[in-house]
Write a protein that holds these residues in place. Sequence first.
Motif, PDB file in Angstrom:
ATOM      1  N   ILE A 132       3.714  -2.177   7.762  1.00  0.00           N
ATOM      2  CA  ILE A 132       2.761  -1.369   8.531  1.00  0.00           C
ATOM      3  C   ILE A 132       2.158  -0.295   7.640  1.00  0.00           C
ATOM      4  O   ILE A 132       0.945  -0.067   7.662  1.00  0.00           O
ATOM      5  CB  ILE A 132       3.454  -0.760   9.774  1.00  0.00           C
ATOM      6  CG1 ILE A 132       3.781  -1.875  10.774  1.00  0.00           C
ATOM      7  CG2 ILE A 132       2.595   0.333  10.401  1.00  0.00           C
ATOM      8  CD1 ILE A 132       4.795  -1.479  11.836  1.00  0.00           C
ATOM      9  N   ASP A 133       2.992   0.357   6.825  1.00  0.00           N
ATOM     10  CA  ASP A 133       2.493   1.383   5.903  1.00  0.00           C
ATOM     11  C   ASP A 133       1.457   0.809   4.939  1.00  0.00           C
ATOM     12  O   ASP A 133       0.417   1.427   4.687  1.00  0.00           O
ATOM     13  CB  ASP A 133       3.644   2.019   5.111  1.00  0.00           C
ATOM     14  CG  ASP A 133       4.525   2.927   5.961  1.00  0.00           C
ATOM     15  OD1 ASP A 133       4.115   3.280   7.102  1.00  0.00           O
ATOM     16  OD2 ASP A 133       5.633   3.271   5.504  1.00  0.00           O
ATOM     17  N   LYS A 134       1.722  -0.400   4.404  1.00  0.00           N
ATOM     18  CA  LYS A 134       0.757  -1.051   3.499  1.00  0.00           C
ATOM     19  C   LYS A 134      -0.561  -1.336   4.217  1.00  0.00           C
ATOM     20  O   LYS A 134      -1.639  -1.097   3.674  1.00  0.00           O
ATOM     21  CB  LYS A 134       1.330  -2.372   2.954  1.00  0.00           C
ATOM     22  CG  LYS A 134       2.304  -2.207   1.822  1.00  0.00           C
ATOM     23  CD  LYS A 134       2.546  -3.523   1.108  1.00  0.00           C
ATOM     24  CE  LYS A 134       3.617  -4.305   1.817  1.00  0.00           C
ATOM     25  NZ  LYS A 134       4.028  -5.528   1.128  1.00  0.00           N
ATOM     26  N   ALA A 135      -0.461  -1.838   5.427  1.00  0.00           N
ATOM     27  CA  ALA A 135      -1.666  -2.160   6.197  1.00  0.00           C
ATOM     28  C   ALA A 135      -2.450  -0.893   6.551  1.00  0.00           C
ATOM     29  O   ALA A 135      -3.686  -0.877   6.468  1.00  0.00           O
ATOM     30  CB  ALA A 135      -1.282  -2.928   7.459  1.00  0.00           C
ATOM     31  N   GLU A 136      -1.734   0.172   6.912  1.00  0.00           N
ATOM     32  CA  GLU A 136      -2.392   1.457   7.231  1.00  0.00           C
ATOM     33  C   GLU A 136      -3.164   1.968   6.019  1.00  0.00           C
ATOM     34  O   GLU A 136      -4.301   2.433   6.152  1.00  0.00           O
ATOM     35  CB  GLU A 136      -1.350   2.506   7.661  1.00  0.00           C
ATOM     36  CG  GLU A 136      -0.664   2.223   8.976  1.00  0.00           C
ATOM     37  CD  GLU A 136      -1.429   2.741  10.183  1.00  0.00           C
ATOM     38  OE1 GLU A 136      -2.598   3.127  10.053  1.00  0.00           O
ATOM     39  OE2 GLU A 136      -0.844   2.728  11.275  1.00  0.00           O
TER      40      GLU A 136
END
Length: 185
Positions: A132-136
Amino acid sequence: ANAITVKPKVAVSYSWKEEREGVNKDQVSRFQQLFIEKGVEVIRDNNRVKYGENLREFMEKEIAGANHLCVFLSEGYLKSPHCTHELLAAWELSGKRGAEFSKRVKAWIMPGLSLKETAQRVSWVDHWTAEIDKAEKAIEGRDSKAVSEERAKIDRLKEFALHINAILNYIEDTLEAKMVGGSLN
């Protein structure tokens, strides 16, 4: 009077990669064949979804319409956004209640995956939090309208990350998930 018999429907949720290669190759196909021989209708994406159809919509509809959902949990499954979407849909259909979940979902833990230890279950929260952090970061600073589909997918993954530990604990503790080895248990 003639009684109409309705075939029970079982939807199957699994990792395509796991089914095609490695230690778990063809396990789902063997499972499907066993159920067909017993007169059960097996709902599986590879024999129902046509080119150009939306896989996510298909699985949501089929999970909702099936009597049961058989989940083949593997590392590949838990790393797949499509598979986790299916598992979350089943959890939501159960009202996020373990007892309701167990009425419809049967889980098999494939070789190579263990959920016995707390650290193993919590590692999946960590995995999805990092994804999720990478996608954000990837959508950061972009026009929200231009990345609205990505935002919706991220929000869905956040929902899954919020519930994955409860789902895995319930499967490990209550559903008495079977290990699948050379044959289905």
